[in-house]
Design a protein around this motif. Sequence first.
Motif, short mmCIF file in Angstrom:
data_model
loop_
_atom_site.label_atom_id
_atom_site.label_comp_id
_atom_site.label_asym_id
_atom_site.label_seq_id
_atom_site.Cartn_x
_atom_site.Cartn_y
_atom_site.Cartn_z
N ASP A 95 38.19 50.87 53.90
CA ASP A 95 38.04 49.83 54.92
C ASP A 95 38.08 48.44 54.29
N GLY A 96 38.25 48.40 52.97
CA GLY A 96 38.33 47.11 52.30
C GLY A 96 37.01 46.37 52.26
N GLU A 97 35.95 46.94 52.86
CA GLU A 97 34.65 46.27 52.86
C GLU A 97 33.66 46.99 51.96
N LEU A 98 33.52 48.27 52.20
CA LEU A 98 32.63 49.06 51.37
C LEU A 98 33.42 50.11 50.60
N LEU A 99 34.40 50.68 51.27
CA LEU A 99 35.22 51.70 50.65
C LEU A 99 36.57 51.09 50.31
N MET A 100 36.89 51.10 49.05
CA MET A 100 38.14 50.49 48.62
C MET A 100 38.62 51.18 47.36
N SER A 101 39.83 50.84 46.96
CA SER A 101 40.39 51.48 45.78
C SER A 101 39.56 51.09 44.55
N HIS A 102 39.69 51.88 43.55
CA HIS A 102 38.98 51.66 42.30
C HIS A 102 39.31 50.28 41.74
N GLN A 103 40.58 49.93 41.79
CA GLN A 103 40.98 48.64 41.23
C GLN A 103 40.42 47.49 42.03
N ASP A 104 40.36 47.65 43.34
CA ASP A 104 39.76 46.60 44.16
C ASP A 104 38.29 46.44 43.84
N ALA A 105 37.63 47.55 43.58
CA ALA A 105 36.19 47.48 43.27
C ALA A 105 35.97 46.68 41.99
N LEU A 106 36.90 46.78 41.06
CA LEU A 106 36.76 46.03 39.81
C LEU A 106 36.83 44.53 40.05
N LEU A 107 37.36 44.14 41.20
CA LEU A 107 37.54 42.72 41.47
C LEU A 107 36.46 42.13 42.36
N VAL A 108 35.59 43.00 42.86
CA VAL A 108 34.60 42.51 43.80
C VAL A 108 33.39 41.96 43.07
N GLY A 109 32.85 40.87 43.58
CA GLY A 109 31.63 40.33 43.03
C GLY A 109 31.78 39.86 41.60
N GLY A 110 32.90 39.28 41.29
CA GLY A 110 33.08 38.86 39.92
C GLY A 110 33.97 39.87 39.23
N LYS A 111 35.10 39.44 38.83
CA LYS A 111 36.11 40.40 38.38
C LYS A 111 35.79 40.96 37.01
N VAL A 112 36.04 42.24 36.84
CA VAL A 112 36.01 42.82 35.49
C VAL A 112 37.16 42.17 34.73
N GLN A 113 36.90 41.69 33.56
CA GLN A 113 37.99 41.05 32.84
C GLN A 113 37.86 41.26 31.35
N GLY A 114 38.99 41.17 30.70
CA GLY A 114 38.97 41.17 29.25
C GLY A 114 38.70 39.74 28.82
N ALA A 115 38.06 39.54 27.70
CA ALA A 115 37.83 38.17 27.25
C ALA A 115 38.98 37.77 26.34
N PRO A 116 39.44 36.53 26.47
CA PRO A 116 40.58 36.13 25.66
C PRO A 116 40.23 36.17 24.17
N GLY A 117 41.19 36.54 23.38
CA GLY A 117 41.00 36.43 21.93
C GLY A 117 40.56 37.70 21.25
N PHE A 118 40.08 38.67 22.00
CA PHE A 118 39.63 39.90 21.32
C PHE A 118 40.74 40.94 21.33
N THR A 119 40.70 41.82 20.35
CA THR A 119 41.69 42.90 20.35
C THR A 119 41.13 44.07 21.16
N ASP A 120 41.98 45.08 21.33
CA ASP A 120 41.54 46.27 22.07
C ASP A 120 40.34 46.88 21.37
N HIS A 121 39.26 47.09 22.10
CA HIS A 121 38.07 47.65 21.46
C HIS A 121 37.99 49.16 21.60
N VAL A 122 38.89 49.73 22.40
CA VAL A 122 38.98 51.18 22.47
C VAL A 122 40.29 51.59 21.84
N SER A 123 40.22 52.49 20.88
CA SER A 123 41.45 52.96 20.26
C SER A 123 41.35 54.46 20.02
N PHE A 124 42.50 55.06 19.78
CA PHE A 124 42.57 56.51 19.64
C PHE A 124 42.83 56.82 18.19
#
Lengths: 269, 342, 574
Positions: C479-508
């Motif tokens: 409904d875009g209000e409470l139920l939304m895609s996973h990616q949309d949830a990452l953007l709600v209430g302050g976006k999940v973001q990578g911080a500039p300047g750092f390298t990938d902190h998860v590696s295989f």
Amino acid sequence: MSDIFHIVVCGGIVPDPLQTLEPVTGPNGPALRNELQLPHVLDPWAAHALYEAAHLAKKHAGSKVWLVSLAPKAKLQQVMMTVAQRVSLELVAVDGPSGGFTDSAEVAAALAAAIEAIPGLDRSRLLLFGGWESASRAAGATLQMAGERLGITEQFQGVDELTVGEDGSLRILERVEGGQHQVSVCAGPPAVLGWATGNLPEPSNSPQIGMQNMRLILPALQKAKPAPVTAGCTFTSVALPKQTRETKVVKDTSVEDIAREIVEWVTAE
Amino acid sequence: MAETILFLAHTDADGTLGRIALEALAVAKSLGGTFIAGLIGGAVQPAADSIANCGASRILAVAGEAFANSRYATDAAASEALAKAAQATIVVAPQTSRFARCLAGVAKRLDGCIDTHVTAIAPGPQITRWYYRQRMEALLERTQRPWVILVESGIAPAWGGPAGTATVEMVAVKAATRTRVIGRQSPQTGQQTIRPDAKLLFVAGAGWTRKQADGKPHIDDAARLILGFLHGSEASLGSSKSLVDLSGEGQAVLPFLSHMNQVGQTGSTPRHPKGLATCCHGEEPHVVGWRFIRERRAVNLDPNCGWARGKADVVYVADAFAVMERVNAMLAERSAARRAQA
Amino acid sequence: MDVDIVCAGFGPAMGGFLHTIAPKLADMETPPTVICYERADGLGFGVSGVVTKARGIRTSFPDLDPALIPMAAPVREEKLLYLLDPHGASRRSFAVRALDGVARIAGAGAKHAVALPWIPGFMHKEGGLVLSIGQFNQWAGERLMTTGAVQVWPGMPVSEPLIEREAVVGVRLADQGDEPGMDIRAALTVVADGPVGPVGRRLDEHFGVPPGFERNDWALGSKMVVELPDDTPLEPGTVFHTIGFPEPDIFGFLYVHPGNLASVGIFVPSWFDNPARTSYRYLQHYVMHPFLWQYLKGGKLRSWGAKSLQESGRRGEPWLVGNGYARIGEGSGTTNVLTGSGVDEAWTTGIQLAEGVLELIREKAPYTRENLERAYVQRRRASWLEQESRVAENARNGFQRGFLTGLAGMALAGMTRGKITVHARSVPSQDRVQPMEKYFGGRIPLEEIEQLDSQCRSDGVPLHDRLMDRLGWPSIPYDGELLMSHQDALLVGGKVQGAPGFTDHVSFIDRDLCLLCHRRICVEMCSGEAIAASKENGAPVFDREKCVHCGACLWNCDNIEFAAGGGGLHSVEN
């Protein structure tokens, strides 16, 4: 004349632009819902102005950078935890509301008063920097009026570049219509520069800068004078825009068909 | 108490009044009552003549070499003088870069107040403007006078009455300034990608520079496809903050992009009739910059991206690299066909 | 750079430490320099809506008025609910289905839920507080900063301890872009970087771990902060604990804050052996469970977040001190797995270390292992924290053998104060996750699983959605209000973001291994969909713009390196 600049950066704080913002009506007029709980940042274009100021100060030994900010003390302190790691500065704090619904003229008056009180400030070397328009009120008025109060009649807005000439003149690029810049040359300070984004990247966090800054930041916060600015006008209503469309989601369609449809649409009159 | 309205305008480089100035004129007229026109420029007679029949009770002007250029000190002195000469209680001016630079300072000189980026005016007057970068809209009024109001383009149809011969009252102004204007320049990106008069805004989002399905970024292809589209469609290029920010990080970047291309909360709010967003998630702080764009479409691999939630008319769930490759080819075919016919 | 005390991480434990030490430092003539570096962009950008007894917290703030802390409320009503599965899609053993039957008889009704008539004493949070950790951390941080005695710097991840001659002499900050991370040397390093923090893990690697140490048990806590409808009947301080849905192994909660806000979330444990286990979708199903939906329908998502919890508790306690360092908080094994609490425990260890450090400062004694043992560890051992953690130590063992055994084991442990517990060996999570055909056998034919898997691989999407659809989980009506895609949830209430300047902190670590991997549980469990499988060859690809630093990848697969990095969650409501 040696190019020592006294750069005073005016910058307010705004809720992190990525937060969800909603207006509510408070006793003093409109405000943001849970405003004091939202994480805040230094106003983005004011932050760019601050980085430009630091950059300029580094190139001209003996220059100084002050950050003058009117904001609730506690929120300003939080913002400084990030900002103070990036740039050497001296903070001049004024304790007052930071929202976009405050009156720019009142804010300008408070800022100008605080700037006039800065000990050792040399008006002949003064560059008054700030963000061209804030991310809150977005009026582009506060810095200008503060500059007027300080008697500065050389003002530039929407600045993206400042180059100091051999003769101490200031070559300034301001954003104008059509995605272009106007190029002007000002003989020298005092001048007001309201910055847009400029071209500098955000400086990285430096523990040493942080430690150095902290010594003076806390005392500055503690002696912040109150400035009870008001809305200065009567707000009849503040509302979120209702802009929802009925989106058609085109799935399971070939790239060819999609491309054709897009081309039809793009080229239609 | 009846207001005295000053319609304030400056001439453009060619000596005429631009469209946005004529829209502001229409607004000044609509407020009712007496209104006075005030013009600033190098030579103002042609501009005055063009509005000779606009209904202004007087046409005042500050003219001369010093006022040909867009500078704070001279423009502020001129504007202040005109406002005082008119004894204006309300000043209506177009939101141009020239006036944005100085009218707040002028409001301070007049001991008045100012509101900028006004998008609507209702009787009162009550003005409407955006706050928090187009994220909320407010209706407000002020009792303090004089009140300087800068109006945005699109606020009203431009006044289009017949020209005539205007009687201009010149107001003498002396203004000292330490600034000289050299001229204008386009951004040094080597490509003029910002075209305010284009029919379409093409927004490139951060997805263009991300790792693609094969785990690698394809920056060169991205650049080729984006520039190819701009060339083929004559669109203007916009971008999201995230893509513009990457340029500052030393990450692989699209060399023709600068902060000037950024659309959205901390960027511009362009006015193209159509917008096509690619590889862009459609987050609020970016989308608010689309406020004036009427027809919106997006290409995104995620069928649940922000665009699909009511922010666009159509979302094509597809790989933008593949789609734009075909789009560019089709545009080239069309253009070749048209040339062959001509 | 040289300081006296350097600290890694700002969470409840560090809050307790700094809050106790700062006022005393402010009184000293030449106070030691104390600097704390926190990874996240702001204090309180972690995650966890919490209900806590707040004993340690109240020691620090004796006049604590919850009304002054945003989103805090005294606990007023607690319920433990058994939830049935209205879709019949979850995996329920015969015994659990029998329990379902009992629940129906007991009146589960249309809400598919039965409230237990009482709450076991060990779970009860009477006299406690419902808190937003984010708001609480911010509130605590603000008060700290005004003392001027300590400095706290967010946006500064600490990547490793500096070790010389078997002593810790400081920390190294993470590299930022071209600039290598600075070394901060200090007489004492306080490590509070949580259960997945790189400093703590590096200490374990270097100095080893105590006998009997294991960290096999984890849970991924995934939570939403929801704005309730205006006419909500729920009062602030209402606490629901739930079991039984969306899977028997997945516990859930709903805590009501003031201002019409609620935290609602689930814990996906490492003993949930589903090889395609995931969190976000399950969280959405949880929210839509009829019992909860009656309260949440019409609500709005304010923010979302996820975090790994160290569920081995005391068994995961590392060496608490060494020459030049001390460990507090969840990374030091404070989670009480019986009461399901950790915040107050973490805060308390911070107080304990601070008191010890102040003692050593007064004595002008060096920060040797012996001195820190005496001043800190002994305090900790003598406290309620130790007693209760011993009671809890084996409380969760039963879950290694099954959900009901687990519940029974907890009850036993609770009622006998830990004297009688279920005996079971725990194994690392990746060793107990079942193969597809075993877990889904009987419900989906193997050929179909393989087909779904290969389709998902070629589409470059995780398996869990299609698998869950196939199992009968209904699709989520966005409904875009409470139920939304996973990616949309990452953007709600302050976006999940990578911080500039750092390298990938998860590696295989061994990429060839990844290519051979059949399970790709890292992709399934990633809280932010930051780990995805390349469509071309299935190799995992990491997008740090989406990573919330929950650490789930770390405990789901040992072929993953999880280092220090900036960015992540950007909301302070969690």
